[in-house]
Every structure is written in C-alpha cells, then in structure tokens.
Design a protein around this motif. Structure first.
Motif, PDB file in Angstrom:
ATOM      1  N   ASP A 214       0.692  -1.412  -0.111  1.00 23.30           N
ATOM      2  CA  ASP A 214       0.031   0.072   0.106  1.00 23.30           C
ATOM      3  C   ASP A 214       0.942   1.244  -0.053  1.00 23.30           C
ATOM      4  O   ASP A 214       0.335   2.293  -0.319  1.00 23.30           O
ATOM      5  CB  ASP A 214      -0.936   0.050   1.192  1.00 23.30           C
ATOM      6  CG  ASP A 214      -0.220  -0.043   2.639  1.00 23.30           C
ATOM      7  OD1 ASP A 214       1.002  -0.536   2.620  1.00 23.30           O
ATOM      8  OD2 ASP A 214      -0.891   0.126   3.551  1.00 23.30           O
ATOM      9  N   PHE A 215       2.144   1.204   0.534  1.00 25.19           N
ATOM     10  CA  PHE A 215       3.108   2.339   0.146  1.00 25.19           C
ATOM     11  C   PHE A 215       3.294   3.032  -1.003  1.00 25.19           C
ATOM     12  O   PHE A 215       3.590   3.977  -1.051  1.00 25.19           O
ATOM     13  CB  PHE A 215       4.409   1.917   0.941  1.00 25.19           C
ATOM     14  CG  PHE A 215       5.203   0.918   0.077  1.00 25.19           C
ATOM     15  CD1 PHE A 215       6.178   1.319  -0.882  1.00 25.19           C
ATOM     16  CD2 PHE A 215       5.093  -0.415   0.617  1.00 25.19           C
ATOM     17  CE1 PHE A 215       6.838   0.419  -1.457  1.00 25.19           C
ATOM     18  CE2 PHE A 215       5.799  -1.149  -0.171  1.00 25.19           C
ATOM     19  CZ  PHE A 215       6.516  -0.936  -1.177  1.00 25.19           C
ATOM     20  N   LYS A 216       2.998   1.980  -2.067  1.00 27.29           N
ATOM     21  CA  LYS A 216       3.068   2.512  -3.477  1.00 27.29           C
ATOM     22  C   LYS A 216       1.634   2.711  -4.010  1.00 27.29           C
ATOM     23  O   LYS A 216       1.624   2.760  -5.111  1.00 27.29           O
ATOM     24  CB  LYS A 216       3.813   1.789  -4.383  1.00 27.29           C
ATOM     25  CG  LYS A 216       3.412   0.466  -4.637  1.00 27.29           C
ATOM     26  CD  LYS A 216       4.239  -0.286  -5.495  1.00 27.29           C
ATOM     27  CE  LYS A 216       3.483  -1.590  -5.915  1.00 27.29           C
ATOM     28  NZ  LYS A 216       2.492  -1.521  -7.349  1.00 27.29           N
ATOM     29  N   SER A 217       0.814   3.001  -3.046  1.00 32.00           N
ATOM     30  CA  SER A 217      -0.580   3.380  -3.603  1.00 32.00           C
ATOM     31  C   SER A 217      -1.307   2.171  -4.108  1.00 32.00           C
ATOM     32  O   SER A 217      -2.364   2.324  -4.831  1.00 32.00           O
ATOM     33  CB  SER A 217      -0.635   4.598  -4.530  1.00 32.00           C
ATOM     34  OG  SER A 217      -0.090   5.756  -3.904  1.00 32.00           O
ATOM     35  N   ALA A 218      -0.731   1.016  -3.794  1.00 31.83           N
ATOM     36  CA  ALA A 218      -1.575  -0.002  -4.272  1.00 31.83           C
ATOM     37  C   ALA A 218      -2.955  -0.328  -3.654  1.00 31.83           C
ATOM     38  O   ALA A 218      -3.109   0.126  -2.363  1.00 31.83           O
ATOM     39  CB  ALA A 218      -0.886  -1.321  -4.062  1.00 31.83           C
TER      40      ALA A 218
END
Length: 556
Positions: A214-218
């Motif tokens: 989620d840190f890469k906007s996943a």
C-alpha cells in the motif's frame, strides 16, 4: 486422516478436485479472467497450462524474486518481465530512443522541488494515483527532460501508459497476457493492464490476503472489484488447494483470517477457501511436523536459537534442506546475517542490501562513468560536493529556459575533484594498484580502501583451517530477509524472528489489514515447519489467534 476412506482414493479425489478448478479456467472462453488463490495454490502450474500451445505470450509482475522463478518455470512458454522493465522496453521501441532507468530520479527531482518550488512533493504517489493534470507532474517532466532520457520506476510506466492512451493503434498484441500479484497493483499499473487487454486475452491472479504494498498506492480494490463485479468484464475463479504448506500451517493461516475478521479487519475481502491439499508426501511431512514452534529468547540469543534449531533439523533429516529467516526490519535482518556468518554459516544470502534512498556521491559517479558530461550525474555529485549555498545557486540556473548543462555550471574545482574520483574507480575496475592520492579520493567517496583490501584478501585467503561452525550445516542454503521482501520466496524451514507486537503491530485494539497480511505472508513461506521466535516475555497477539494445541516449544 479421514476415517473410512482409502488413502489412495483420498489422494486421487484431491487431484481430481484440484484439476477441476484448473480445467474450469482453461475452458472458459472469456478474454478477461481474474483468479484468486492463496499461497502455494498452484498459480504457476495454472500459468504453464494456460500457455501450452500458445506463441507470443507475456507474463508481468513487479517482484524481482518472482520474475526469476517464473522465468525458469515458464522458460520457452512466455516472456517474463517486471512492469517497469516491460514499460521501458516498450517505450524504447515505440519512441526509438535508448531509455535508461535511474531508480533514484524521483528523489533527485524531489530535492529539486524543495529548492525550486519550496515544496516537498511525493512524485511517485502522483504518478501511481494518476494525478495526470497536477502542476507538479509538469515540473517533474521539465526536470526529467533537462536530465535526459532517463526514468524512475513509476514515471516510466506513466510515460508508456500516456503514449498508448494517445496512440491506441500502438498497443501491442499477445496470444496471452498473464499478470501475477495483482492485489498489489496501483491505479497506474492497472491502467497499463487494461490497455493491454484491448488487444490481448488477459488473466490477472493474486490474493487480497497477501496485500503488502500500500506504500506505493496499491489497493486491493482492483482485484476485489474485478472478482466481484462482472460488469467490469472479468470472469472470476478461485484456486483453493494449497500444496506448499503443511496441514498445521494451513490451519493456522485460516485461524488468523477468521480472528482478523472477528476483530473487524479484512473488510471486503474476497471470500475464498484455503484448503490443505491431500498428498501422500505432504501428509508424511505434515505428520513429522504437526506443530508450529514458538519460543521466547532474548534478542541477542536469536542467532544461537536459529543455529540450534538448524542443527536439530540436520541431525533428524540427514539430507539437504533450505532455510528462510524473516525479520520485521532491515536492521534486524542485517544483524542476524552478520551473527550467523560469524557462527560459520557460509551459504547465507541477505536480500536486505538496499542502498540509501537519497542519492549518494557514488550514484552520481556511476552515472558519470557511463556519460561523462550527463547533467543528472553532475547534478548528484554537485549536491554532495558543493556547499549548500553554491549548490542552490547552480540548481536555480538550471531552471531557466535554455539552461546550460550541469557540467558547465559546477565549476573547475568540482570538475577536477570528480575527474580524479572517476580515475580511481576505473583503476579499481581494472584491478590496478592504487596510490596515496587514490586512497584519499576513495575516502571522499565514503569508500573505505582498507575494507576493500580486506574483502579482497578474505576471498583470496579462504583457509579451510579457519572455518567455523558445524560442517554438517555450514553449506545449508539460508536467506535472510524482511517480511515485505519475503514475497515470492519459500523454504523448507522458516524462522520468523522478533515475533513481538512492538515490531509487528502498532496497536492491538486497532489492527490494520496490512499488519495481518504481513504475518500471513511470512507464515505461509514454509514448506515444512515454521519457527516463531519472540524477544520479549509478553505473549504476541497473533499467537493468541492460533489454536493452542498446534503450538509447541522447540528449545524447551
């Protein structure tokens, strides 16, 4: 074992059931399919079956470890690429330009923005979330163009997507496109897959219980919506049978999922079975390893505990086996790697050799070895060598229209220093002797010349008489990694170290989906046995969620 059932029939029936799920996917005529399956449920086997008899095929993921494994498993059946590697190759072919990936380019331009815009901007987030009209993206492109035909990981995908959206006739066609780990895709990456689906049949696969990035906007919403809403055009399927893990590990994973749901986590998750696959050999391994090991030791004693357990396995098994050591943080993984190497383990590989996030002098020098007058390389080295005021003044000059190159702007003193450093690096590359001036240049690059010589000597003076540790386990292949980097890996025996709330969760009363998924991924890397090692006396939250009768101490 089920009563009243012939074991041979049980295994045959399991194989028939698993084959049925695969056959349903193979026989479906839909051009867009989404397959959801937990760890070890046979996605690679499915990929091989789908690719049989096809010609021009493409398999995409973004985990390097998976690219390597899939490349071997699908050798001759499909081209296997990371998303950014595919985007770079595609963009280079379409634009007829030689395009380089410089992973730290977004960090360089982020530093530029602080000075030139007086703002801190997360450019990767803007690309990943498709903020196409942002004025900050325009700033990024201006800076990137000044630095030349180089891209970061996110903006090379962004550039490929924007090009294909403007030139739909250039979207490449394949006999089949396969996409792995779709639960960890962001909006930008999904845009690329949807473009490919216009010209090719596409199958996306993943598991929303293993979402880590989620840190890469996943977002898990991409796989969940495609699995649950047929209006999006995807035919949904499940792969329920786990043939990697033992019976007790599959049970523990289901315990974690059930407890997480009861705590209000994993809302909206895809409801899917995760079932132990009945297999004669796997039953034998499961019977030999009926429990998950849990022990508490002081943090400084964790290397000793791992050494002791590996020794036990070696004595009991008397055959080769593999080991994976998973720690919550990089620093813990590095410390364990050093400690175990000091104990004599020789085949220990660490996956946590990550360079610093911010651009370094050595990063700039590497670019200058390739392109001696390239503005990006000179920009990075100037930041490291010039005084802050002087660097800001130079950088501001580059913001003007028709600005001169960084090579011209940095001044003679900086150029001469860099030329000497490059001369020394080239001498090292050619294994030539270095003089006193070279030693001083290496120190300026934060490269310790004495460590360099020590490493060379250590490799050359590999004396058998100096070897440490038990010769029975000295050559056991061991990987040490963090939870996030363990994605795509597996081993016979897995140690999850620092298994404590203080490292794994922030607040027991407000657990996050990511924390639950982190543990599920780590737990299911094991083919034979999991060892949980805590470093505090407090009972970990996740341990409470696993049935007590399946937990046992190994160290006693």
């Amino acid at each position: 074992m089920e009563t009243g059932i012939d074991p041979a029939n049980k295994y045959a029936r399991a194989e028939v059931e698993r084959s049925k799920h695969v056959r349903e996917i193979l026989e479906c005529q839909s051009r867009k399919k989404v397959v959801v399956g937990g760890p070890g449920t046979g996605k690679t086997l499915l990929f091989r079956e789908i690719l049989k008899g096809k010609g021009n095929c493409l398999t995409l993921t973004f985990v390097n470890a998976l690219v390597e494994d899939l490349s071997l498993e699908l050798n001759g059946l499909s081209e296997v690429r990371t998303l950014h590697s595919f985007a770079r190759s595609l963009l280079s072919r379409l634009t007829k330009k030689d395009i380089r990936i410089v992973p730290k380019l977004p960090e360089v331009i982020k530093e530029d923005a602080v000075i030139l815009l007086r703002k801190e901007v997360d450019f990767n987030r803007l690309f990943n979330e498709r903020k196409d009209e942002s004025e900050h993206i325009k700033f990024y492109m201006q800076r990137k163009n000044y630095y030349g035909d180089c891209y970061g990981y996110s903006d090379v995908i962004f550039a490929a997507v924007k090009y294909l959206e403007l030139h739909r006739d250039k979207v490449p066609g394949y006999d089949q496109v396969l996409v792995d780990e779709f639960q960890d895709f962001n909006r930008l990456e999904v845009s690329l897959i949807e473009l490919l689906s216009e010209e090719s049949p596409v199958l996306v696969a993943g598991d929303d219980d293993q979402a880590l990035y989620d840190f890469k906007s996943a977002s898990t919403e991409h796989i969940r919506s495609r699995h649950g809403d047929k209006a999006l055009g995807y035919e949904p399927f499940n792969l329920p049978y786990c043939s990697r893990c033992t019976r007790v590990i599959v049970q523990a994973a289901n315990d974690i999922i059930e407890s997480a749901a009861n705590k209000g986590c994993l809302k909206g998750r895809i409801d899917k079975p995760f079932v132990y696959f009945d297999d004669k050999e796997k039953d034998r391994v499961s019977d030999e390893n009926p429990t998950i090991s849990y022990d508490q030791v002081w943090a400084t004693k964790i290397p000793w505990a791992i050494e002791k357990e590996i020794g036990k396995v070696a004595r009991d098994l008397r055959a080769p086996f593999s080991v994976l050591i998973i720690s919550p943080y990089n620093i813990q993984s590095r410390q364990l790697t050093t400690a175990l190497k000091n104990k004599g383990f020789e085949k220990l590989e660490s996956t946590e050799k990550r360079p610093p996030k911010e651009p370094t002098l050595l990063d700039g020098l590497k670019l200058l070895v390739i392109d001696g007058k390239g503005s990006l390389g000179w920009r990075i080295v100037a930041k490291c060598l010039l005084e802050e005021k002087a660097f800001k003044s130079v950088l501001e000059e580059t913001a003007h229209e028709n600005a001169r190159s960084m090579y011209e702007l940095v001044g003679n003193e900086c150029r001469n220093q860099i030329k000497e450093m490059l001369r020394v690096l080239k001498k090292l590359a050619r294994s030539e002797p270095i003089d006193e001036n070279s030693v001083e240049a290496l120190k300026k690059m934060d490269l310790d010349p004495y460590n360099i010589m020590r490493d060379i000597l250590a490799e050359e003076l590999d004396l058998e008489s100096h070897r440490l540790g038990d010769p029975a386990v000295r050559k056991i292949p061991i990987k040490a990694t963090t939870i996030q980097s363990s994605k795509g890996l597996s081993a016979d025996y897995v140690f999850i170290t620092h298994f404590d709330d203080q490292y794994l969760i922030e607040n027991e009363e407000s657990l996050t989906d990511r924390e639950v998924c982190n543990f599920l991924v780590a737990l299911t890397r094991a083919r034979k046995k999991v060892f949980l090692i805590s470093s505090t006396k407090r009972e970990p939250t996740f341990l409470k969620w696993i049935q007590k009768e399946t937990i046992a101490s190994s160290l006693g």
